[in-house]
Design a protein around this motif. Structure first.
Motif, PDB file in Angstrom:
ATOM      1  N   THR A 296      84.379  64.100  21.861  1.00 42.44           N
ATOM      2  CA  THR A 296      83.674  62.838  21.658  1.00 42.44           C
ATOM      3  C   THR A 296      84.336  62.022  20.558  1.00 42.44           C
ATOM      4  O   THR A 296      84.459  60.791  20.659  1.00 42.44           O
ATOM      5  CB  THR A 296      82.203  63.114  21.314  1.00 42.44           C
ATOM      6  N   LEU A 297      84.766  62.701  19.504  1.00 47.14           N
ATOM      7  CA  LEU A 297      85.404  62.022  18.382  1.00 47.14           C
ATOM      8  C   LEU A 297      86.660  61.282  18.825  1.00 47.14           C
ATOM      9  O   LEU A 297      86.906  60.142  18.415  1.00 47.14           O
ATOM     10  CB  LEU A 297      85.739  63.027  17.286  1.00 47.14           C
ATOM     11  N   ARG A 298      87.461  61.911  19.664  1.00 47.07           N
ATOM     12  CA  ARG A 298      88.677  61.251  20.146  1.00 47.07           C
ATOM     13  C   ARG A 298      88.333  59.959  20.901  1.00 47.07           C
ATOM     14  O   ARG A 298      89.025  58.934  20.760  1.00 47.07           O
ATOM     15  CB  ARG A 298      89.474  62.204  21.026  1.00 47.07           C
ATOM     16  N   LEU A 299      87.273  60.011  21.689  1.00 48.03           N
ATOM     17  CA  LEU A 299      86.846  58.808  22.407  1.00 48.03           C
ATOM     18  C   LEU A 299      86.390  57.719  21.446  1.00 48.03           C
ATOM     19  O   LEU A 299      86.673  56.525  21.654  1.00 48.03           O
ATOM     20  CB  LEU A 299      85.716  59.167  23.374  1.00 48.03           C
ATOM     21  N   HIS A 300      85.712  58.120  20.367  1.00 51.08           N
ATOM     22  CA  HIS A 300      85.208  57.132  19.420  1.00 51.08           C
ATOM     23  C   HIS A 300      86.312  56.557  18.546  1.00 51.08           C
ATOM     24  O   HIS A 300      86.220  55.394  18.128  1.00 51.08           O
ATOM     25  CB  HIS A 300      84.093  57.749  18.576  1.00 51.08           C
ATOM     26  N   VAL A 301      87.329  57.330  18.253  1.00 51.25           N
ATOM     27  CA  VAL A 301      88.496  56.783  17.553  1.00 51.25           C
ATOM     28  C   VAL A 301      89.154  55.720  18.423  1.00 51.25           C
ATOM     29  O   VAL A 301      89.446  54.609  17.966  1.00 51.25           O
ATOM     30  CB  VAL A 301      89.499  57.897  17.188  1.00 51.25           C
ATOM     31  N   LYS A 302      89.364  56.051  19.689  1.00 44.08           N
ATOM     32  CA  LYS A 302      89.993  55.097  20.606  1.00 44.08           C
ATOM     33  C   LYS A 302      89.125  53.852  20.775  1.00 44.08           C
ATOM     34  O   LYS A 302      89.638  52.716  20.767  1.00 44.08           O
ATOM     35  CB  LYS A 302      90.233  55.743  21.963  1.00 44.08           C
ATOM     36  N   ASP A 303      87.821  54.057  20.908  1.00 45.81           N
ATOM     37  CA  ASP A 303      86.927  52.915  21.078  1.00 45.81           C
ATOM     38  C   ASP A 303      86.988  51.989  19.879  1.00 45.81           C
ATOM     39  O   ASP A 303      87.022  50.753  20.027  1.00 45.81           O
ATOM     40  CB  ASP A 303      85.487  53.416  21.274  1.00 45.81           C
ATOM     41  N   PHE A 304      87.009  52.555  18.665  1.00 48.42           N
ATOM     42  CA  PHE A 304      87.043  51.720  17.468  1.00 48.42           C
ATOM     43  C   PHE A 304      88.366  50.965  17.372  1.00 48.42           C
ATOM     44  O   PHE A 304      88.381  49.768  17.050  1.00 48.42           O
ATOM     45  CB  PHE A 304      86.825  52.569  16.222  1.00 48.42           C
ATOM     46  N   VAL A 305      89.471  51.639  17.629  1.00 50.90           N
ATOM     47  CA  VAL A 305      90.776  50.973  17.572  1.00 50.90           C
ATOM     48  C   VAL A 305      90.823  49.843  18.600  1.00 50.90           C
ATOM     49  O   VAL A 305      91.277  48.722  18.297  1.00 50.90           O
ATOM     50  CB  VAL A 305      91.906  51.988  17.806  1.00 50.90           C
ATOM     51  N   ASP A 306      90.346  50.105  19.805  1.00 55.05           N
ATOM     52  CA  ASP A 306      90.310  49.053  20.829  1.00 55.05           C
ATOM     53  C   ASP A 306      89.434  47.886  20.391  1.00 55.05           C
ATOM     54  O   ASP A 306      89.767  46.714  20.627  1.00 55.05           O
ATOM     55  CB  ASP A 306      89.784  49.622  22.146  1.00 55.05           C
ATOM     56  N   THR A 307      88.317  48.193  19.732  1.00 64.77           N
ATOM     57  CA  THR A 307      87.412  47.151  19.257  1.00 64.77           C
ATOM     58  C   THR A 307      88.087  46.274  18.205  1.00 64.77           C
ATOM     59  O   THR A 307      87.971  45.041  18.230  1.00 64.77           O
ATOM     60  CB  THR A 307      86.129  47.778  18.678  1.00 64.77           C
ATOM     61  N   VAL A 308      88.799  46.914  17.266  1.00 65.96           N
ATOM     62  CA  VAL A 308      89.502  46.159  16.221  1.00 65.96           C
ATOM     63  C   VAL A 308      90.581  45.278  16.834  1.00 65.96           C
ATOM     64  O   VAL A 308      90.701  44.088  16.494  1.00 65.96           O
ATOM     65  CB  VAL A 308      90.108  47.121  15.174  1.00 65.96           C
ATOM     66  N   VAL A 309      91.372  45.832  17.731  1.00 60.96           N
ATOM     67  CA  VAL A 309      92.457  45.054  18.346  1.00 60.96           C
ATOM     68  C   VAL A 309      91.888  43.879  19.142  1.00 60.96           C
ATOM     69  O   VAL A 309      92.392  42.743  19.051  1.00 60.96           O
ATOM     70  CB  VAL A 309      93.319  45.966  19.239  1.00 60.96           C
ATOM     71  N   PRO A 322      97.139  35.022  12.672  1.00 58.11           N
ATOM     72  CA  PRO A 322      96.624  36.392  12.594  1.00 58.11           C
ATOM     73  C   PRO A 322      95.335  36.442  11.776  1.00 58.11           C
ATOM     74  O   PRO A 322      95.185  35.740  10.766  1.00 58.11           O
ATOM     75  CB  PRO A 322      97.750  37.171  11.902  1.00 58.11           C
ATOM     76  N   GLY A 323      94.407  37.264  12.210  1.00 62.70           N
ATOM     77  CA  GLY A 323      93.110  37.345  11.559  1.00 62.70           C
ATOM     78  C   GLY A 323      92.948  38.614  10.740  1.00 62.70           C
ATOM     79  O   GLY A 323      93.829  39.483  10.688  1.00 62.70           O
ATOM     80  N   LEU A 324      91.793  38.706  10.099  1.00 63.69           N
ATOM     81  CA  LEU A 324      91.437  39.821   9.234  1.00 63.69           C
ATOM     82  C   LEU A 324      90.099  40.394   9.682  1.00 63.69           C
ATOM     83  O   LEU A 324      89.158  39.650   9.970  1.00 63.69           O
ATOM     84  CB  LEU A 324      91.322  39.336   7.775  1.00 63.69           C
ATOM     85  N   VAL A 325      90.032  41.719   9.734  1.00 62.77           N
ATOM     86  CA  VAL A 325      88.775  42.427   9.977  1.00 62.77           C
ATOM     87  C   VAL A 325      88.498  43.318   8.781  1.00 62.77           C
ATOM     88  O   VAL A 325      89.343  44.131   8.386  1.00 62.77           O
ATOM     89  CB  VAL A 325      88.830  43.280  11.262  1.00 62.77           C
ATOM     90  N   VAL A 326      87.328  43.156   8.167  1.00 62.97           N
ATOM     91  CA  VAL A 326      86.878  44.018   7.076  1.00 62.97           C
ATOM     92  C   VAL A 326      85.685  44.825   7.571  1.00 62.97           C
ATOM     93  O   VAL A 326      84.659  44.253   7.953  1.00 62.97           O
ATOM     94  CB  VAL A 326      86.472  43.199   5.836  1.00 62.97           C
ATOM     95  N   ALA A 327      85.843  46.131   7.596  1.00 63.40           N
ATOM     96  CA  ALA A 327      84.752  47.038   7.954  1.00 63.40           C
ATOM     97  C   ALA A 327      84.369  47.819   6.701  1.00 63.40           C
ATOM     98  O   ALA A 327      85.240  48.402   6.052  1.00 63.40           O
ATOM     99  CB  ALA A 327      85.171  47.986   9.067  1.00 63.40           C
TER     100      ALA A 327
END
Length: 499
Positions: A296-309, A322-327
């Motif tokens: 599940t963790l691997r899926l959530h890492v991928k999901d977060f990276v996809d969300t940021v991109v 280019p933009g900035l994302v602050v989490a």
């Protein structure tokens, strides 16, 4: 490290607990400190040290409040945490005996827990025995992290008298400089609390940047913004990205496969279950399965990276640059509240550069040019409603009135003496602890509300006791101040003459 073709990402962690030493143990009190220390601070620092060994720089922005730093350096807390780690190891050993004939997942859990406790003990005994500050200083010196400071005991600044507010901020920044040899240029304002005009106080204290929640900028968080006519800049949390991990209603840690925070096997003091389902009773939850959690963790890492991109691409399309994302999150989420959190952090911080995202600090984001036009900020926080209601609402109106009156008495009792007065120093220390934002938060959220009210009242009463004794019996005042200092002894350099 990637050149950041997709844009820039900043992870900000806010490390904070109120002063807990000598004020109860379980279920609220010192146990809270030790669990966060063992399950969040140790593994997050281990991750940062490994990044340092790899030559990584500007990995993340780390806020450490002065009151937490005081506990992680305190001799009493260091000794009792060492004892707690030993007890953790014994609890895991007992679980191994108790569950020897039980399901394989429980047997494996006991063995893993024992290994983790052993590793934590070894880490503490070899690296932490002189406190957190030497470790943190190494990470700051190596530029692995940008450090954020804050006011002394984490008060909700908008509700403070301006003189008390300025003193608390100056004292907090000085405390951090004393511990690590660097005065932070940025702060995590407690609860992201802001009132118009506070940027002037920040500028006077040498603060160059601070955090606000995304709605304070009406969601336009793609760049830092100068506040008003000042040179102080604010960064806004990007809630579209941040809430993928943790929001008031949802987020990764609530997934059925992850270890359940709330369910205990009380006979051994361990958490043996996975979340299983939000409506599943504790007795009916399935055993924790680390292999299932890892998938599940691997899926959530991928999901977060996809969300940021995806977010960065939408910002570039909207703004033409280019933009900035602050989490930004509480550090205690990673490991303490969310068992798999430290592994998720590592996965994300390694995967984002590979996806073409520049990973850096707030300082690094400014160096990369992410600075927009000035903005006038509204009164705000990161609490419910994004206003002040958590700390200034009807449920805590009496506490707000008490704190206002306490500040009035504090200022009225202030006398500048030629030499330091340990009684006045301790009275001021008690006042700072009484003004912690945690107490109102816990009452509004009905989280150990009785404990929170008691803590606010205890420190207020101690302040009044010391001030009264100063006039009535100075010798008794000195004896009482010395007694209280053994319990409430953070900020040893605190000097009441500086108020």
């Amino acid at each position: 490290m990637s050149g950041g073709s997709e844009g820039t990402f900043c992870l900000v962690l806010h490390s904070h607990l109120p002063w807990l030493a000598h004020h109860g143990s379980w279920p609220v009190g010192e146990e809270w400190l030790y669990q966060a220390w063992a399950h969040s601070y140790l593994p997050v620092v281990d991750l940062l040290r490994r990044f340092a060994a790899e030559g990584r720089r500007d990995v993340l922005t780390l806020g450490v409040t002065p009151v937490l730093a005081a506990q992680l350096d305190d001799p009493y807390c260091l000794r009792t945490f060492h004892e707690w780690l030993g007890t953790w190891r014994l609890r895991a050993q007992h679980a191994g005996t108790l569950w020897r004939g039980g399901p394989e997942l429980l047997r494996d859990l006991a063995a893993r827990e024992h290994r983790t406790a052993e590793a934590a003990l070894a880490d503490f005994e070899t690296r932490w025995r002189h406190g957190f500050s030497p470790i943190l200083r190494g990470l700051v010196d190596a530029e692995v992290v940008e450090l954020l400071g804050g006011p002394l005991a984490h008060p909700f600044q908008p509700l403070l008298d301006e003189g008390v507010r300025a003193f608390a901020l100056r004292g907090g920044l000085a405390d951090t400089a004393l511990r690590i040899g660097h005065r932070p240029a940025g702060i995590w304002a407690p609860e992201c609390g802001y009132a118009p005009g506070m940027e002037d106080g920040y500028a006077a204290a040498g603060v160059r940047r601070f955090l606000v929640d995304g709605p304070s900028l009406r969601g336009d968080t793609a760049a830092a913004r100068p506040v008003g006519s000042s040179d102080v800049v604010c960064f806004g949390r990007d809630l579209e990205v941040t809430y993928r991990v943790w929001s008031p209603k949802a987020g990764y840690p609530g997934h059925a496969a992850y270890r359940d925070f709330h369910t205990w096997a009380h006979e051994v003091g361990l958490k043996p279950s996975r979340v299983t389902g939000k409506q599943v009773a504790p007795a009916d939850k399935a055993p924790y399965d680390p292999a299932l959690a890892a998938d599940t963790l691997r899926l959530h890492v991928k999901d977060f990276v996809d969300t940021v991109v995806t977010r960065l691409r939408s910002l570039r399309d909207r703004h033409g640059r280019p933009g900035l994302v602050v989490a930004a999150y509480d550090t205690e989420l990673f490991g303490h509240w969310w068992h798999e959190g430290p592994a998720w952090l590592e996965g994300v911080l390694r995967a984002l550069p590979e996806a073409g995202v520049r990973v850096t600090t707030l300082r690094g984001a400014l160096a990369a040019g992410h600075l927009g036009p000035p903005v006038d900020l509204p009164a705000s926080s990161w609490g419910s409603g994004k206003d002040w209601r958590v700390w200034d609402g009807a449920q805590v109106a009496d506490m707000v009135a008490d704190n206002t009156a306490l500040q009035e008495r504090l200022l009225a009792a202030h006398v500048r003496t030629e030499t330091r007065d340990p009684v006045r120093d301790q009275a001021l220390r008690e006042a700072m602890l009484a003004l912690s934002s945690d107490w109102a938060f816990m009452v509004t959220k009905d989280s150990a509300a009785d404990y929170a009210r008691r803590r606010a009242r205890v420190h207020t009463d101690r302040f009044d006791e010391l001030v009264a004794l100063l006039s009535a019996d100075p010798d008794a005042a000195r004896r009482r101040a010395a007694e209280l200092h053994t319990e409430d002894g953070p900020f040893g350099q605190l000097d009441a003459r500086d108020l």
